[in-house]
Motif scaffolding. Structure first.
Motif, PDB file in Angstrom:
ATOM      1  N   ALA A 116      26.234 108.065   1.513  1.00 16.63           N
ATOM      2  CA  ALA A 116      27.131 107.645   2.595  1.00 16.63           C
ATOM      3  C   ALA A 116      27.799 108.846   3.254  1.00 16.63           C
ATOM      4  CB  ALA A 116      28.177 106.678   2.062  1.00 16.63           C
ATOM      5  N   ILE A 117      28.230 109.814   2.406  1.00 12.35           N
ATOM      6  CA  ILE A 117      28.858 111.029   2.960  1.00 12.35           C
ATOM      7  C   ILE A 117      27.860 111.812   3.796  1.00 12.35           C
ATOM      8  CG2 ILE A 117      29.877 113.255   2.343  1.00 12.35           C
ATOM      9  CD1 ILE A 117      31.122 111.879  -0.099  1.00 12.35           C
ATOM     10  N   VAL A 118      26.626 111.910   3.298  1.00 19.40           N
ATOM     11  CA  VAL A 118      25.580 112.624   4.053  1.00 19.40           C
ATOM     12  C   VAL A 118      25.311 111.928   5.385  1.00 19.40           C
ATOM     13  CG1 VAL A 118      23.151 113.280   4.065  1.00 19.40           C
ATOM     14  CG2 VAL A 118      24.529 113.630   2.002  1.00 19.40           C
ATOM     15  N   ILE A 119      25.207 110.590   5.336  1.00 16.04           N
ATOM     16  CA  ILE A 119      24.972 109.825   6.569  1.00 16.04           C
ATOM     17  C   ILE A 119      26.104 110.052   7.563  1.00 16.04           C
ATOM     18  CG2 ILE A 119      24.884 107.489   7.531  1.00 16.04           C
ATOM     19  CD1 ILE A 119      23.335 106.627   5.062  1.00 16.04           C
ATOM     20  N   ARG A 135      27.715 112.139  12.442  1.00 11.65           N
ATOM     21  CA  ARG A 135      28.748 112.712  13.306  1.00 11.65           C
ATOM     22  C   ARG A 135      28.204 113.910  14.071  1.00 11.65           C
ATOM     23  NH1 ARG A 135      34.339 115.186  11.001  1.00 11.65           N
ATOM     24  NH2 ARG A 135      32.864 116.798  10.341  1.00 11.65           N
ATOM     25  N   TRP A 136      27.390 114.713  13.405  1.00  4.83           N
ATOM     26  CA  TRP A 136      26.774 115.868  14.072  1.00  4.83           C
ATOM     27  C   TRP A 136      25.828 115.413  15.190  1.00  4.83           C
ATOM     28  CZ3 TRP A 136      21.550 117.478  14.076  1.00  4.83           C
ATOM     29  CH2 TRP A 136      21.335 118.739  14.624  1.00  4.83           C
ATOM     30  N   VAL A 158      24.630 114.430  20.954  1.00  6.69           N
ATOM     31  CA  VAL A 158      24.300 113.536  22.066  1.00  6.69           C
ATOM     32  C   VAL A 158      25.390 113.586  23.135  1.00  6.69           C
ATOM     33  CG1 VAL A 158      23.961 111.117  22.705  1.00  6.69           C
ATOM     34  CG2 VAL A 158      22.892 112.025  20.639  1.00  6.69           C
ATOM     35  N   SER A 159      26.645 113.629  22.690  1.00  2.00           N
ATOM     36  CA  SER A 159      27.762 113.711  23.638  1.00  2.00           C
ATOM     37  C   SER A 159      27.673 114.982  24.478  1.00  2.00           C
ATOM     38  CB  SER A 159      29.081 113.666  22.873  1.00  2.00           C
ATOM     39  OG  SER A 159      30.171 113.892  23.738  1.00  2.00           O
ATOM     40  N   ARG A 160      27.336 116.089  23.842  1.00  5.40           N
ATOM     41  CA  ARG A 160      27.213 117.344  24.587  1.00  5.40           C
ATOM     42  C   ARG A 160      26.026 117.316  25.547  1.00  5.40           C
ATOM     43  NH1 ARG A 160      28.378 121.676  19.653  1.00  5.40           N
ATOM     44  NH2 ARG A 160      30.655 121.349  19.588  1.00  5.40           N
ATOM     45  N   GLY A 206      29.206 106.622  19.081  1.00  8.66           N
ATOM     46  CA  GLY A 206      28.328 107.121  18.021  1.00  8.66           C
ATOM     47  C   GLY A 206      29.038 107.224  16.688  1.00  8.66           C
ATOM     48  N   LEU A 207      30.309 107.649  16.712  1.00  7.97           N
ATOM     49  CA  LEU A 207      31.070 107.791  15.474  1.00  7.97           C
ATOM     50  C   LEU A 207      31.339 106.428  14.832  1.00  7.97           C
ATOM     51  CD1 LEU A 207      32.262 110.101  13.836  1.00  7.97           C
ATOM     52  CD2 LEU A 207      34.433 109.741  15.009  1.00  7.97           C
ATOM     53  N   ILE A 208      31.620 105.423  15.651  1.00  6.70           N
ATOM     54  CA  ILE A 208      31.825 104.065  15.114  1.00  6.70           C
ATOM     55  C   ILE A 208      30.543 103.548  14.455  1.00  6.70           C
ATOM     56  CG2 ILE A 208      32.232 101.663  15.767  1.00  6.70           C
ATOM     57  CD1 ILE A 208      34.166 102.691  17.896  1.00  6.70           C
ATOM     58  N   ALA A 209      29.405 103.774  15.120  1.00  5.10           N
ATOM     59  CA  ALA A 209      28.132 103.323  14.552  1.00  5.10           C
ATOM     60  C   ALA A 209      27.828 104.030  13.233  1.00  5.10           C
ATOM     61  CB  ALA A 209      27.010 103.569  15.560  1.00  5.10           C
TER      62      ALA A 209
END
Length: 282
Positions: free
Chosen positions: A32-35, A40-41, A46-48, A75-78
């Motif tokens: 989960a932490i890796v995901i 987030r990265w 994608v945002s950039r 993206g962060l919520i997903a």
């Protein structure tokens, strides 16, 4: 001392009995932490990319920053929901809460969201850009700035008009600056007593003498209609878009002056009235 030993013993016993469960949970937590961090990265990347793409299309930086933030937040919520799902947490309740909150916000801000969506469409599809002369929502003016909720125009008499974006995308958009060349459409009326050939030659000479009139496509001068009280000539020269109004006004003035000099009459609407005498008068 005995109590401490007893607690340690119980803890070891619990760990031995639930060893598989604890190891499985730790693995799920690690995944989960890796995901979360990888997601987030990816969301940030994608945002950039979205921001760079919008900047290449010369979108205002404030709008680019706003849209990039929305993409990153979505993206962060997903990613967060995916990480929680990996831990075995039921995310259906979170989705239901988010859906209900989103519906409430959408109903409360229906007009603003409509303007926002329209602003996104204008930015993405770019039917016009800053500096273009356009006609939208019943107004005609130069686009001064495109914001996410509204677009600001400046009219020819130097008035600033702010139009909600939903009104722009909800109707026809006429962009006079989209093409480099424009055609001037003139309709010139002459009387039936005037010499048609002389009138057409004068029109031809006026267009030939104006260096702003393009040779290709060639101008059209033809009889458009035989009206009730006049012969209507259509005049269709092509010019650069920046010269449109100057050539339009100059051509009308030259036509009037040269027609007057050549005795070509430009008639005004008129009606012939025939009076019949009354029977008693007869």
């Amino acid at each position: 001392m005995q109590q401490e030993v007893q607690v340690i013993t119980q803890s070891l016993t619990f760990l031995q009995k639930n060893q598989d469960l604890i190891i499985g949970f730790c693995l799920k937590l690690l995944v989960a932490i890796v995901i979360f961090y990888i997601g987030r990265w990816v969301a940030l990347g994608v945002s950039r990319l979205v921001g760079k793409a919008l900047l290449l299309r010369h979108v205002d930086r404030a709008v680019v920053s706003f849209l990039s933030s929305i993409v990153y937040a979505a993206g962060l919520i997903a990613v967060t929901l995916m990480a929680l799902s990996q831990l075995g947490i039921q995310t259906a309740s979170f989705l239901a809460i988010l859906g209900a909150a989103g519906l409430a916000v959408a109903l409360a801000l229906q007009g603003s969201l409509s303007n926002f969506a329209s602003g996104v469409l204008i930015i993405v599809f770019r039917p016009f850009k800053s500096g273009d002369l356009v006609e939208v929502a019943g107004i005609s003016g130069v686009v001064e700035r495109i914001d996410i909720f509204q677009t600001i125009f400046k009219t020819g008499d130097n008035k600033k008009i702010i139009v909600p974006n939903s009104q722009i995308t909800g109707g026809a958009i006429i962009n006079y600056s989209a093409e480099k060349r424009r055609r001037i459409d003139l309709t010139i009326s002459i009387s039936y007593d005037s010499d048609l050939r002389v009138a057409k030659q004068i029109l031809h000479d006026i267009l030939q003498a104006d260096s702003r009139v393009l040779k290709d496509p060639a101008a059209v001068i033809a009889v458009g209609a035989l009206a009730d009280s006049s012969v209507q000539l259509i005049v269709r020269p092509w010019v650069e878009a920046t010269d449109y109004w100057a050539v339009y006004w100059d051509s009308l003035e030259k036509i009037k002056l040269q027609f007057d000099a050549a005795g070509i009459e430009i008639p005004f609407p008129q009606m012939s009235l025939h009076m019949k005498p009354h029977k008693d008068e007869a």
